[in-house]
Design a protein around this motif. Structure first.
Motif, PDB file in Angstrom:
ATOM      1  N   LEU A   1     116.370   0.753 -38.143  1.00 15.72           N
ATOM      2  CA  LEU A   1     116.342   0.018 -36.877  1.00 15.72           C
ATOM      3  C   LEU A   1     115.016  -0.695 -36.645  1.00 15.72           C
ATOM      4  CD1 LEU A   1     118.256   2.476 -34.504  1.00 15.72           C
ATOM      5  CD2 LEU A   1     119.096   0.408 -35.637  1.00 15.72           C
ATOM      6  N   GLN A   2     113.985  -0.345 -37.411  1.00 12.84           N
ATOM      7  CA  GLN A   2     112.728  -1.094 -37.357  1.00 12.84           C
ATOM      8  C   GLN A   2     112.814  -2.373 -38.178  1.00 12.84           C
ATOM      9  OE1 GLN A   2     109.071   1.311 -37.891  1.00 12.84           O
ATOM     10  NE2 GLN A   2     110.408   3.110 -37.915  1.00 12.84           N
ATOM     11  N   ILE A   3     113.805  -2.452 -39.058  1.00 10.93           N
ATOM     12  CA  ILE A   3     114.012  -3.638 -39.893  1.00 10.93           C
ATOM     13  C   ILE A   3     114.974  -4.599 -39.207  1.00 10.93           C
ATOM     14  CG2 ILE A   3     114.768  -4.472 -42.149  1.00 10.93           C
ATOM     15  CD1 ILE A   3     112.331  -2.756 -42.413  1.00 10.93           C
ATOM     16  N   VAL A   4     116.139  -4.095 -38.841  1.00 10.37           N
ATOM     17  CA  VAL A   4     117.181  -4.893 -38.178  1.00 10.37           C
ATOM     18  C   VAL A   4     117.555  -4.187 -36.880  1.00 10.37           C
ATOM     19  CG1 VAL A   4     119.486  -5.888 -38.363  1.00 10.37           C
ATOM     20  CG2 VAL A   4     118.062  -5.683 -40.411  1.00 10.37           C
ATOM     21  N   GLY A   5     117.404  -4.881 -35.770  1.00 10.65           N
ATOM     22  CA  GLY A   5     117.655  -4.262 -34.468  1.00 10.65           C
ATOM     23  C   GLY A   5     119.129  -4.228 -34.111  1.00 10.65           C
ATOM     24  N   ILE A   6     119.923  -3.506 -34.918  1.00  7.33           N
ATOM     25  CA  ILE A   6     121.357  -3.404 -34.637  1.00  7.33           C
ATOM     26  C   ILE A   6     121.602  -2.780 -33.267  1.00  7.33           C
ATOM     27  CG2 ILE A   6     123.534  -2.388 -35.404  1.00  7.33           C
ATOM     28  CD1 ILE A   6     122.671  -4.465 -37.269  1.00  7.33           C
ATOM     29  N   ASP A   7     120.756  -1.817 -32.886  1.00  9.43           N
ATOM     30  CA  ASP A   7     120.952  -1.139 -31.607  1.00  9.43           C
ATOM     31  C   ASP A   7     120.831  -2.089 -30.427  1.00  9.43           C
ATOM     32  OD1 ASP A   7     118.275  -1.450 -32.304  1.00  9.43           O
ATOM     33  OD2 ASP A   7     117.622   0.265 -31.124  1.00  9.43           O
ATOM     34  N   GLU A   8     120.147  -3.218 -30.619  1.00  5.57           N
ATOM     35  CA  GLU A   8     120.018  -4.209 -29.544  1.00  5.57           C
ATOM     36  C   GLU A   8     121.178  -5.194 -29.535  1.00  5.57           C
ATOM     37  OE1 GLU A   8     116.263  -6.037 -30.184  1.00  5.57           O
ATOM     38  OE2 GLU A   8     115.101  -4.198 -29.851  1.00  5.57           O
ATOM     39  N   SER A   9     122.053  -5.107 -30.538  1.00  6.13           N
ATOM     40  CA  SER A   9     123.188  -6.032 -30.658  1.00  6.13           C
ATOM     41  C   SER A   9     124.519  -5.334 -30.438  1.00  6.13           C
ATOM     42  CB  SER A   9     123.174  -6.697 -32.046  1.00  6.13           C
ATOM     43  OG  SER A   9     121.964  -7.381 -32.284  1.00  6.13           O
ATOM     44  N   MET A  10     124.489  -4.127 -29.862  1.00  3.03           N
ATOM     45  CA  MET A  10     125.724  -3.390 -29.626  1.00  3.03           C
ATOM     46  C   MET A  10     126.495  -3.992 -28.445  1.00  3.03           C
ATOM     47  SD  MET A  10     125.457  -1.215 -32.031  1.00  3.03           S
ATOM     48  CE  MET A  10     126.912  -0.245 -31.648  1.00  3.03           C
ATOM     49  N   ILE A  11     127.787  -4.189 -28.648  1.00  3.46           N
ATOM     50  CA  ILE A  11     128.639  -4.687 -27.554  1.00  3.46           C
ATOM     51  C   ILE A  11     129.581  -3.590 -27.050  1.00  3.46           C
ATOM     52  CG2 ILE A  11     128.515  -7.075 -28.330  1.00  3.46           C
ATOM     53  CD1 ILE A  11     131.267  -6.730 -29.597  1.00  3.46           C
ATOM     54  N   ALA A  12     129.619  -2.476 -27.784  1.00  2.00           N
ATOM     55  CA  ALA A  12     130.415  -1.331 -27.341  1.00  2.00           C
ATOM     56  C   ALA A  12     129.869  -0.074 -28.007  1.00  2.00           C
ATOM     57  CB  ALA A  12     131.892  -1.523 -27.694  1.00  2.00           C
ATOM     58  N   GLY A  13     129.836   1.010 -27.285  1.00  2.00           N
ATOM     59  CA  GLY A  13     129.350   2.259 -27.835  1.00  2.00           C
ATOM     60  C   GLY A  13     127.851   2.220 -28.093  1.00  2.00           C
ATOM     61  N   SER A  14     127.416   3.010 -29.053  1.00  5.29           N
ATOM     62  CA  SER A  14     126.001   3.083 -29.397  1.00  5.29           C
ATOM     63  C   SER A  14     125.851   3.180 -30.898  1.00  5.29           C
ATOM     64  CB  SER A  14     125.343   4.301 -28.722  1.00  5.29           C
ATOM     65  OG  SER A  14     125.980   5.502 -29.159  1.00  5.29           O
ATOM     66  N   PHE A  15     124.631   2.933 -31.374  1.00  5.99           N
ATOM     67  CA  PHE A  15     124.396   3.014 -32.811  1.00  5.99           C
ATOM     68  C   PHE A  15     124.227   4.481 -33.187  1.00  5.99           C
ATOM     69  CE2 PHE A  15     122.135   2.775 -36.806  1.00  5.99           C
ATOM     70  CZ  PHE A  15     122.781   1.728 -37.446  1.00  5.99           C
ATOM     71  N   ARG A  16     125.333   5.068 -33.676  1.00  3.12           N
ATOM     72  CA  ARG A  16     125.333   6.499 -34.020  1.00  3.12           C
ATOM     73  C   ARG A  16     126.079   6.681 -35.332  1.00  3.12           C
ATOM     74  NH1 ARG A  16     127.860   8.040 -30.061  1.00  3.12           N
ATOM     75  NH2 ARG A  16     129.796   8.950 -30.824  1.00  3.12           N
ATOM     76  N   VAL A  17     125.361   7.115 -36.354  1.00  2.00           N
ATOM     77  CA  VAL A  17     125.978   7.358 -37.655  1.00  2.00           C
ATOM     78  C   VAL A  17     125.715   8.808 -38.055  1.00  2.00           C
ATOM     79  CG1 VAL A  17     125.737   4.962 -38.414  1.00  2.00           C
ATOM     80  CG2 VAL A  17     123.894   6.586 -38.871  1.00  2.00           C
ATOM     81  N   GLY A  18     126.460   9.253 -39.059  1.00  2.00           N
ATOM     82  CA  GLY A  18     126.346  10.642 -39.481  1.00  2.00           C
ATOM     83  C   GLY A  18     127.394  11.493 -38.797  1.00  2.00           C
ATOM     84  N   GLY A  19     127.764  12.594 -39.435  1.00  2.00           N
ATOM     85  CA  GLY A  19     128.767  13.479 -38.854  1.00  2.00           C
ATOM     86  C   GLY A  19     130.136  12.839 -38.745  1.00  2.00           C
ATOM     87  N   GLY A  20     130.431  11.906 -39.670  1.00  2.00           N
ATOM     88  CA  GLY A  20     131.732  11.243 -39.645  1.00  2.00           C
ATOM     89  C   GLY A  20     131.811  10.043 -38.731  1.00  2.00           C
ATOM     90  N   ASN A  21     130.689   9.628 -38.138  1.00  2.00           N
ATOM     91  CA  ASN A  21     130.656   8.456 -37.256  1.00  2.00           C
ATOM     92  C   ASN A  21     130.222   7.225 -38.035  1.00  2.00           C
ATOM     93  OD1 ASN A  21     131.348   9.770 -34.759  1.00  2.00           O
ATOM     94  ND2 ASN A  21     129.296  10.687 -34.807  1.00  2.00           N
ATOM     95  N   THR A  22     130.691   6.062 -37.594  1.00  2.00           N
ATOM     96  CA  THR A  22     130.303   4.795 -38.208  1.00  2.00           C
ATOM     97  C   THR A  22     130.152   3.733 -37.137  1.00  2.00           C
ATOM     98  OG1 THR A  22     130.874   3.159 -39.909  1.00  2.00           O
ATOM     99  CG2 THR A  22     132.679   3.998 -38.587  1.00  2.00           C
ATOM    100  N   VAL A  23     129.433   2.676 -37.485  1.00  2.00           N
ATOM    101  CA  VAL A  23     129.252   1.516 -36.606  1.00  2.00           C
ATOM    102  C   VAL A  23     129.706   0.292 -37.383  1.00  2.00           C
ATOM    103  CG1 VAL A  23     127.580   0.096 -35.369  1.00  2.00           C
ATOM    104  CG2 VAL A  23     127.344   2.582 -35.350  1.00  2.00           C
ATOM    105  N   ILE A  24     130.569  -0.539 -36.783  1.00  2.00           N
ATOM    106  CA  ILE A  24     131.125  -1.697 -37.483  1.00  2.00           C
ATOM    107  C   ILE A  24     130.891  -2.967 -36.676  1.00  2.00           C
ATOM    108  CG2 ILE A  24     132.890  -0.266 -38.577  1.00  2.00           C
ATOM    109  CD1 ILE A  24     134.913  -1.456 -36.584  1.00  2.00           C
TER     110      ILE A  24
END
Length: 406
Positions: A147-170
């Motif tokens: 997230l220091q390279i690409v600010g995906i968390d600032e481009s979320m339109i739904a939910g949150s940036f959470r990966v691991g434990g079977g979660n994904t962000v698309i």
């Protein structure tokens, strides 16, 4: 003190000459003001446009990317005294991990030119939901670094940036194509029976269709298992402070790490050409506007010299030296340039703010703190230089001849 008094007298004379033909002086000041306003507004506009383009382009990618060296075919050397004829096709590149990437990551972390460094594993897969399928790119990473390279968390339109434990962000386009929403399940198959079901924890939109349509973000360990590279990474991303030093920094780090190294400047050659063309256009506009201002001031002062021939003769007869007459007209040029540029810089600043407030919300135009002082200094110096030729002509007048003019 005498020098200051002399300059003060010369300055008063210069102002009197300008005020005696006020309409002419105001006309040239207006012309200079228009030129300065154009310089301020166009320069700020192009600079803001370039910054916006770079931000949009680099907001979804790293500045420097490190990957494993390309694989190539190894051919046994021919015996001495023989000629070896080889027909060879280029070797297909397989998904391979960077050797000793943990040590390399630590070495890159210590580099002062790099602001952030992040390991990444990426590879192809098929994402499906029901009968709908899409080819995707699995992106396995460590969130705190990535997230220091690409600010995906600032481009979320739904939910949150959470990966691991079977979660994904698309991406938003992939979610639309497969009819996915938060909490839905997504089946990801990387081939050779390596598949898993993931839950949608967030949806992002980077504004780049290809990325929004293909990127699927996972935890690093989950992606390593799916791509059959346990403990490996395929890419190390990095960001730097000075974007336009990327090629030099990449070349230096290539020699240090022996990795295949690409900078954003190499992968965005067309963008760099466009930025260079824009900068050249801005410089040409500044040059031609400066020339117009110079010719305008020179023509006005040339007329002023003719109009003030008698006054010049009287001043010379009263003991004024040639250098003093010269300075009077140089001061006139400087005053015209200064007043015109002050007014123009204010108008240019107003145009920029009007664009930011009332214009189309395409991008924000920042104003460099040095832009307006630079424009004012440029116009003032141009005014002094443009006054040089008329001033020299006035200084060469013979008082006995000049005083005869009525």
């Amino acid at each position: 003190m005498r020098v200051f008094d002399a300059l003060l007298v010369e300055f008063r004379i210069a102002l009197r000459f300008l005020s005696e033909n006020l309409s002419q002086s105001l006309l040239i000041i207006s012309g200079i003001g228009v030129g300065a306003a154009v310089i301020v507004f166009i320069t700020a506009l192009i600079t803001g446009l370039q910054a916006n383009i770079i931000e949009q382009t680099l907001g979804s990618q790293s500045h420097i990317r490190f990957t494993a060296p390309d694989e190539f075919n190894r051919v046994a050397p021919a015996p001495a005294g023989t000629v070896q004829l080889i027909t060879e096709t280029k070797r297909a590149q397989s998904l391979q991990s960077i050797l000793n990437w943990q040590e390399l990551l630590a070495a890159l972390d210590s580099q002062p030119d790099l602001l952030a460094v992040s390991p990444l594993i990426s590879g192809p897969a098929i994402a499906s939901r029901g009968v709908a399928r899409n080819s995707v790119v699995l992106m396995g990473m460590e969130p705190e670094r990535y997230l220091q390279i690409v600010g995906i968390d600032e481009s979320m339109i739904a939910g949150s940036f959470r990966v691991g434990g079977g979660n994904t962000v698309i991406g938003s386009e992939l979610a639309r194509d497969l009819g996915l929403a938060l909490g839905d399940k997504l089946l990801v198959n990387a081939g050779d029976e390596r598949a898993t079901t993931l839950q949608i924890a967030g949806i992002f939109s980077l504004g780049v269709r290809e990325l929004d349509e293909r990127f699927v973000y996972l935890d690093l360990q989950e992606a390593q298992a799916l791509l059959d590279l346990p403990g490996g990474v395929t890419v190390i991303d990095a960001t730097i402070a000075d974007l336009f030093e990327a090629n030099d920094i990449a070349a230096r780090l290539r020699a240090l790490t022996s990795l295949k190294t690409e900078s954003w400047m190499e992968t965005n050659g067309d963008l760099l050409n466009a930025l260079s063309s824009q900068s050249m256009s801005t410089q040409m506009i500044v040059v031609f506007v400066g020339m117009s201002v110079a010719f305008g001031i020179a023509s006005v002062l040339a007329v002023s010299v003719v109009q003030r021939t008698r006054e010049i003769g009287i001043l010379r007869a009263m003991g004024s030296r040639r250098q003093q007459i010269l300075r009077v007209f140089l001061l006139q040029g400087g005053v015209l340039g200064l007043l015109g540029s002050l007014a123009g810089a204010a108008v240019g600043y107003g145009l920029v703010q009007s664009f930011n407030v009332f214009g189309p919300k395409l991008f924000f135009i920042p104003i460099d703190p040095w832009l307006m002082p630079s424009a004012i200094a440029l116009a003032t110096v141009t005014g002094v230089l443009a006054a040089a030729a008329p001033a020299r002509r006035a200084a060469r007048y013979d008082p006995a001849v000049a005083i005869r003019y009525v």
